[in-house]
Design a protein around this motif. Structure first.
Motif, PDB file in Angstrom:
ATOM      1  N   GLN A 282       0.652  -1.145   0.301  1.00 22.58           N
ATOM      2  CA  GLN A 282      -0.567   0.523  -0.454  1.00 22.58           C
ATOM      3  C   GLN A 282       1.006   1.302  -0.222  1.00 22.58           C
ATOM      4  O   GLN A 282       2.173   0.650   0.539  1.00 22.58           O
ATOM      5  CB  GLN A 282      -0.218  -0.064   1.452  1.00 22.58           C
ATOM      6  N   PHE A 283       0.026   2.339  -0.676  1.00 21.07           N
ATOM      7  CA  PHE A 283       1.061   4.007  -0.980  1.00 21.07           C
ATOM      8  C   PHE A 283       1.220   3.937   0.583  1.00 21.07           C
ATOM      9  O   PHE A 283       0.120   4.501   1.563  1.00 21.07           O
ATOM     10  CB  PHE A 283       0.321   4.963  -2.006  1.00 21.07           C
ATOM     11  N   ALA A 284       2.560   4.816   0.792  1.00 20.98           N
ATOM     12  CA  ALA A 284       2.690   5.540   2.239  1.00 20.98           C
ATOM     13  C   ALA A 284       3.248   6.824   1.901  1.00 20.98           C
ATOM     14  O   ALA A 284       4.176   6.367   1.346  1.00 20.98           O
ATOM     15  CB  ALA A 284       2.785   4.471   3.685  1.00 20.98           C
ATOM     16  N   LYS A 285       3.709   7.545   3.156  1.00 24.05           N
ATOM     17  CA  LYS A 285       4.401   8.398   2.643  1.00 24.05           C
ATOM     18  C   LYS A 285       6.032   8.388   2.892  1.00 24.05           C
ATOM     19  O   LYS A 285       6.879   8.547   2.108  1.00 24.05           O
ATOM     20  CB  LYS A 285       4.226   9.808   3.775  1.00 24.05           C
ATOM     21  N   GLN A 286       6.447   7.136   4.042  1.00 25.76           N
ATOM     22  CA  GLN A 286       7.778   6.532   3.797  1.00 25.76           C
ATOM     23  C   GLN A 286       8.279   5.949   2.791  1.00 25.76           C
ATOM     24  O   GLN A 286       9.424   6.376   3.318  1.00 25.76           O
ATOM     25  CB  GLN A 286       7.545   5.738   5.478  1.00 25.76           C
ATOM     26  N   LEU A 287       7.165   5.353   1.899  1.00 24.73           N
ATOM     27  CA  LEU A 287       8.206   4.413   1.095  1.00 24.73           C
ATOM     28  C   LEU A 287       9.010   5.232  -0.053  1.00 24.73           C
ATOM     29  O   LEU A 287       8.780   5.090  -1.268  1.00 24.73           O
ATOM     30  CB  LEU A 287       7.234   3.770   0.229  1.00 24.73           C
ATOM     31  N   ILE A 288       7.729   6.931  -0.451  1.00 25.80           N
ATOM     32  CA  ILE A 288       8.393   7.916  -0.730  1.00 25.80           C
ATOM     33  C   ILE A 288       9.564   9.186  -0.084  1.00 25.80           C
ATOM     34  O   ILE A 288       9.695  10.223  -0.883  1.00 25.80           O
ATOM     35  CB  ILE A 288       7.530   8.469  -1.618  1.00 25.80           C
ATOM     36  N   ALA A 289       9.664   8.611   1.094  1.00 28.92           N
ATOM     37  CA  ALA A 289      10.554   9.595   1.538  1.00 28.92           C
ATOM     38  C   ALA A 289      12.139   9.702   0.813  1.00 28.92           C
ATOM     39  O   ALA A 289      12.616  11.045   1.310  1.00 28.92           O
ATOM     40  CB  ALA A 289      10.535   9.073   3.214  1.00 28.92           C
ATOM     41  N   LYS A 290      12.567   8.815   0.437  1.00 27.92           N
ATOM     42  CA  LYS A 290      14.065   9.051   0.067  1.00 27.92           C
ATOM     43  C   LYS A 290      14.138   9.957  -1.288  1.00 27.92           C
ATOM     44  O   LYS A 290      14.715   9.990  -1.861  1.00 27.92           O
ATOM     45  CB  LYS A 290      14.821   8.019   0.069  1.00 27.92           C
ATOM     46  N   SER A 291      12.814   9.504  -2.057  1.00 30.70           N
ATOM     47  CA  SER A 291      12.989  10.060  -3.384  1.00 30.70           C
ATOM     48  C   SER A 291      13.137  11.793  -3.440  1.00 30.70           C
ATOM     49  O   SER A 291      12.556  12.517  -2.798  1.00 30.70           O
ATOM     50  CB  SER A 291      11.625  10.175  -4.242  1.00 30.70           C
ATOM     51  N   SER A 292      14.342  12.165  -4.339  1.00 25.27           N
ATOM     52  CA  SER A 292      14.558  13.264  -4.137  1.00 25.27           C
ATOM     53  C   SER A 292      13.372  14.084  -5.115  1.00 25.27           C
ATOM     54  O   SER A 292      13.659  15.958  -4.988  1.00 25.27           O
ATOM     55  CB  SER A 292      15.604  13.196  -5.729  1.00 25.27           C
ATOM     56  N   HIS A 293      12.434  14.049  -5.362  1.00 26.45           N
ATOM     57  CA  HIS A 293      11.398  14.663  -6.322  1.00 26.45           C
ATOM     58  C   HIS A 293      11.069  14.881  -5.032  1.00 26.45           C
ATOM     59  O   HIS A 293       9.984  16.706  -4.912  1.00 26.45           O
ATOM     60  CB  HIS A 293      10.115  13.804  -6.700  1.00 26.45           C
ATOM     61  N   GLN A 294      11.039  14.997  -3.505  1.00 27.56           N
ATOM     62  CA  GLN A 294      10.060  15.622  -2.119  1.00 27.56           C
ATOM     63  C   GLN A 294      10.058  16.970  -2.200  1.00 27.56           C
ATOM     64  O   GLN A 294       9.887  17.781  -1.721  1.00 27.56           O
ATOM     65  CB  GLN A 294      10.563  14.961  -1.045  1.00 27.56           C
ATOM     66  N   SER A 295      11.733  17.504  -2.571  1.00 27.88           N
ATOM     67  CA  SER A 295      12.048  18.888  -2.933  1.00 27.88           C
ATOM     68  C   SER A 295      11.166  19.494  -3.585  1.00 27.88           C
ATOM     69  O   SER A 295      11.247  20.907  -2.868  1.00 27.88           O
ATOM     70  CB  SER A 295      13.609  18.716  -2.843  1.00 27.88           C
ATOM     71  N   LEU A 296      10.479  18.826  -4.445  1.00 23.81           N
ATOM     72  CA  LEU A 296       9.549  19.834  -4.716  1.00 23.81           C
ATOM     73  C   LEU A 296       8.882  20.087  -4.436  1.00 23.81           C
ATOM     74  O   LEU A 296       7.832  21.662  -5.074  1.00 23.81           O
ATOM     75  CB  LEU A 296       9.775  19.169  -6.684  1.00 23.81           C
ATOM     76  N   ILE A 297       8.047  19.905  -3.310  1.00 22.03           N
ATOM     77  CA  ILE A 297       7.183  20.599  -2.825  1.00 22.03           C
ATOM     78  C   ILE A 297       6.468  21.247  -1.689  1.00 22.03           C
ATOM     79  O   ILE A 297       6.387  21.592  -0.783  1.00 22.03           O
ATOM     80  CB  ILE A 297       5.525  19.193  -2.713  1.00 22.03           C
ATOM     81  N   VAL A 298       8.066  21.534  -1.267  1.00 25.30           N
ATOM     82  CA  VAL A 298       8.376  21.898   0.015  1.00 25.30           C
ATOM     83  C   VAL A 298       7.735  23.660  -0.115  1.00 25.30           C
ATOM     84  O   VAL A 298       6.992  24.000   1.088  1.00 25.30           O
ATOM     85  CB  VAL A 298       9.736  21.862   0.526  1.00 25.30           C
TER      86      VAL A 298
END
Length: 391
Positions: A282-298
């Motif tokens: 199941q999708f969960a925020k912790q599964l994408i935490a390492k993605s560098s894309h997260q910096s785009l939505i800060v």
């Protein structure tokens, strides 16, 4: 957005009341437009138990212009030239190719033609990325298991992964479901909780890229709204897993995916590579935490407020917050309403003007439109498809 956001699953009960009795105020609902405020009030009062499941106040950026196809044809009655809209599968494939951790793809039916080729190329790139980084990449495809036209998930996953080696941490699942005459109809691509493409476009080469193409619209967004797309997919995957995990489901699982079955509920799922778990995570925020894309939505300074609302068909028996939201939008209109629809009435028996059994006119919508016209002088413009057109 089309059939988009998650849903609270009540598989074994018909009591899926969406109102707990307490009016809810979403903390992100500040500074909504008057249309948004009307929708939020209805959802918060009558569908509060479905908050963060079938609706949510969120934010994001709209990227570029609306994706409409065929492009640049309104000045001519001739078919667009060959290759006029090849940009569409290329764009979808490029979006999937951005995946660093988690991708959801949902559509009515599996990709074919140039859509299939673009998706295969993107999965090859994801294989290369996973092989290089060693990180697990999850890709979930969900389709509608239309009555009489079942999706052969084994065949689809073989086509998608042809020529891709199995020695990386790329994991792919293909699923499909129906419940009665209801099935997945959402069209979205959600990547790493950041990138979202959603709207009306199916993944069919002949209908969109060849002679006499269908006109359709989709939109690309970036931001937190994408997480609602993943969570919408979560609920359908939960439904598939719950149904296949039953005794009957385990028996159906042994049958060929493409075999038609006279059964009210039908779910199928296939996994890749060999040895992968039967069902995806199941999708969960912790599964994408390492993605560098997260910096785009800060930085949210350029975001706009959005209300993501979805419809899960017969996965829920009663609650339809999306329908209530449409009525609220119409009833709060002041100047003009523009609607682009495949149709506004019920599907008819071929060759007649009689509706198929169980289908009716959307009287609540028509009543709200009538009130807008008569009571407030609102202009209403509706664009429909030609009679007899497909799909």
């Amino acid at each position: 957005m089309n059939s988009f956001v998650e849903n609270v699953l009540c598989c074994n009960k018909r009591d899926d009341s969406s109102d707990s009795g307490d009016e809810l105020y979403d903390k992100d609902a500040k500074d909504l437009s008057y249309i948004g405020e009307a929708v939020h009030k209805v959802l918060g009062k009558s569908y509060n138990r479905l908050h963060h499941s079938q609706w949510n106040v969120t934010s994001g950026q709209i990227i570029g212009a609306v994706d409409d196809s065929p492009r640049d044809v309104w000045e001519s009655s001739a078919d667009p030239p060959q290759g006029n809209d090849d940009w569409l599968p290329e764009k979808m494939g490029a979006l999937i190719s951005r995946t660093q951790a988690f991708c959801d793809v949902m559509s009515l039916g599996p990709p074919d033609g140039l859509f299939l080729e673009a998706f295969k190329e993107s999965l090859q790139l994801l294989y290369d990325r996973s092989k290089t980084t060693g990180d697990e990449i999850v890709v979930r495809f969900m389709f509608g298991n239309i009555a009489g036209v079942p999706v052969n998930c084994d065949r689809v996953i073989k086509a998608l992964t042809k020529d891709i080696p199995e020695d990386s941490n790329l994991r792919i699942w293909v699923g499909a479901w129906r419940r009665g005459f209801s099935w997945n109809h959402a069209k979205l691509i959600a990547v790493d909780g950041v990138f979202l493409h959603t709207g009306g476009h199916n993944l069919w080469d002949r209908h969109y890229l060849r002679n006499n193409p269908v006109h359709d619209l989709s939109i690309e967004l970036r931001g937190r709204v994408t997480r609602d797309g993943h969570r919408f997919a979560n609920e359908q995957w939960s439904f598939v897993q719950a149904k296949q995990s039953t005794l009957i489901g385990s028996v159906v699982d042994k049958m060929p995916d493409g075999m038609p079955l006279a059964k009210r509920t039908r779910v199928t799922v296939s996994e890749w590579p060999k040895g992968a778990a039967t069902f995806p995570p199941q999708f969960a925020k912790q599964l994408i935490a390492k993605s560098s894309h997260q910096s785009l939505i800060v930085d949210k300074s350029k975001d706009v407020k959005l209300i993501s609302i979805g419809r899960q068909g017969s996965m829920t028996f009663v609650s339809r917050p999306s329908d209530a939201a449409i009525i609220a939008m119409i009833e709060s209109s002041k100047t003009i309403i523009r609607m682009v629809l495949q149709d506004i009435g019920p599907v008819t028996i071929p060759g007649t003007k009689r509706a198929l059994p169980g289908l009716t006119w959307p009287t609540a919508v028509l009543s709200a439109l009538g009130g807008a016209i008569y009571d407030r002088g609102v202009d209403v413009e509706i664009v429909l498809s030609n009679p007899g057109c497909i799909p």
